[in-house]
Design a protein around this motif. Structure first.
Motif, PDB file in Angstrom:
ATOM      1  N   UNK A   1      -1.170   3.915   3.893  1.00  0.00           N
ATOM      2  CA  UNK A   1      -2.255   3.101   3.375  1.00  0.00           C
ATOM      3  C   UNK A   1      -3.400   4.014   2.955  1.00  0.00           C
TER       4      UNK A   1
ATOM      5  N   UNK B   1      -4.237   6.426   5.895  1.00  0.00           N
ATOM      6  CA  UNK B   1      -3.729   5.936   7.167  1.00  0.00           C
ATOM      7  C   UNK B   1      -2.211   5.853   7.133  1.00  0.00           C
TER       8      UNK B   1
ATOM      9  N   UNK C   1      -9.882   7.569   3.232  1.00  0.00           N
ATOM     10  CA  UNK C   1      -9.181   7.718   4.517  1.00  0.00           C
ATOM     11  C   UNK C   1      -7.732   7.302   4.291  1.00  0.00           C
TER      12      UNK C   1
ATOM     13  N   UNK D   1     -13.891  -1.260   2.948  1.00  0.00           N
ATOM     14  CA  UNK D   1     -12.820  -2.050   2.354  1.00  0.00           C
ATOM     15  C   UNK D   1     -11.633  -2.083   3.310  1.00  0.00           C
ATOM     16  N   UNK D   2     -10.765  -3.083   3.182  1.00  0.00           N
ATOM     17  CA  UNK D   2      -9.571  -3.094   4.042  1.00  0.00           C
ATOM     18  C   UNK D   2      -8.556  -2.054   3.578  1.00  0.00           C
ATOM     19  N   UNK D   3      -7.593  -1.728   4.421  1.00  0.00           N
ATOM     20  CA  UNK D   3      -6.534  -0.795   3.994  1.00  0.00           C
ATOM     21  C   UNK D   3      -5.745  -1.372   2.825  1.00  0.00           C
TER      22      UNK D   3
ATOM     23  N   UNK E   1      -7.650   3.786   2.438  1.00  0.00           N
ATOM     24  CA  UNK E   1      -8.790   2.940   2.754  1.00  0.00           C
ATOM     25  C   UNK E   1     -10.079   3.573   2.250  1.00  0.00           C
TER      26      UNK E   1
END
Lengths: 114, 111
Positions: free
Chosen positions: A35, A90, A88, A41-43, A37
């Motif tokens: 993911x 993930x 980021x 904000x959401x992933x 990010x």
């Protein structure tokens, strides 16, 4: 501490560099995810591996290249990134692909592209 | 298209002041609804999975409930360490391994 380990924690790279992000889990999970990010904000899903095979690619640019060497490891190879790719990143895993089992996330790699 | 809307966007509480976060969803066949907590600079931490309307799950000061259209995360007597962003996500029967996330609720608990 999470059961999904990501390295490195931070990465700064230039637009001509090649680097790799690594992810490891030893929970016996057979689905693994990447993911992205952005702040506040959401992933956002990038890739899904099901039983070590790429099952979902959410139209991600080819400068991102995933790899799943075995059921415990997941890599994301980076090449010729753009500053807007700073985010980021993930990694996550879940017990079985497609099942309603929760995703377990690592703490991510903070990537800065200069 | 699956949709998840979380409200409020941000919530400030005093320590001990109970409240609820809302997650409204539209999905064609719910396989599961997930709640996560995310601290700054960290990955989301799994809290709960809910599968069917009427289901409830509890963990310490948190209780999650589910109806056919929405889920609530109730926080009882919160403490400053409950401050985080809370994310709701749904998995539809037709979506395979994809989750649809809401934008999150940023909770701040003041001492």
């Amino acid at each position: 501490d999470t059961e999904v380990t990501q390295t490195p924690k931070h990465l700064v790279m230039g637009m001509t560099n090649k680097k790799s992000l690594k992810c490891e889990q030893h929970m016996g999970h057979r689905a693994m995810y990447w993911y992205k990010q952005k702040a506040k904000k959401p992933p956002e899903l990038m890739f899904v591996y099901s039983y070590e095979k790429l099952s979902i690619n959410e139209s991600v640019p080819s400068r991102f290249s995933p790899e799943c060497p075995n059921s415990s490891l997941l890599n994301l190879h980076l090449h010729a990134l753009q500053p807007e790719d700073s985010a980021l990143y993930l990694c996550a895993s879940s017990l079985r692909p497609g099942a309603a089992s929760p995703l377990h996330f690592g703490n991510g790699t903070r990537l800065t592209v200069t | 298209e699956d949709q998840v809307t979380q409200s409020p966007e941000a919530l400030r509480l005093q320590e001990g002041e109970s409240s609820s976060l809302n997650c409204s969803y539209t999905v064609s066949g719910l396989r599961g609804l997930f709640w996560y907590r995310q601290d700054p600079g960290k990955g989301p931490e799994f809290l709960f999975t809910l599968y069917s309307a009427g289901e409830e799950k509890e963990k310490e000061r948190l209780k999650a409930t589910l109806t056919k259209k929405e889920s609530f995360l109730h926080i009882t007597a919160p403490k400053p360490e409950d401050s985080a962003t809370y994310l709701c996500a749904v998995q539809a029967e037709a979506s395979g391994s994809r989750l649809t996330f809401g934008e999150g609720t940023q909770l701040t608990v003041n001492p």
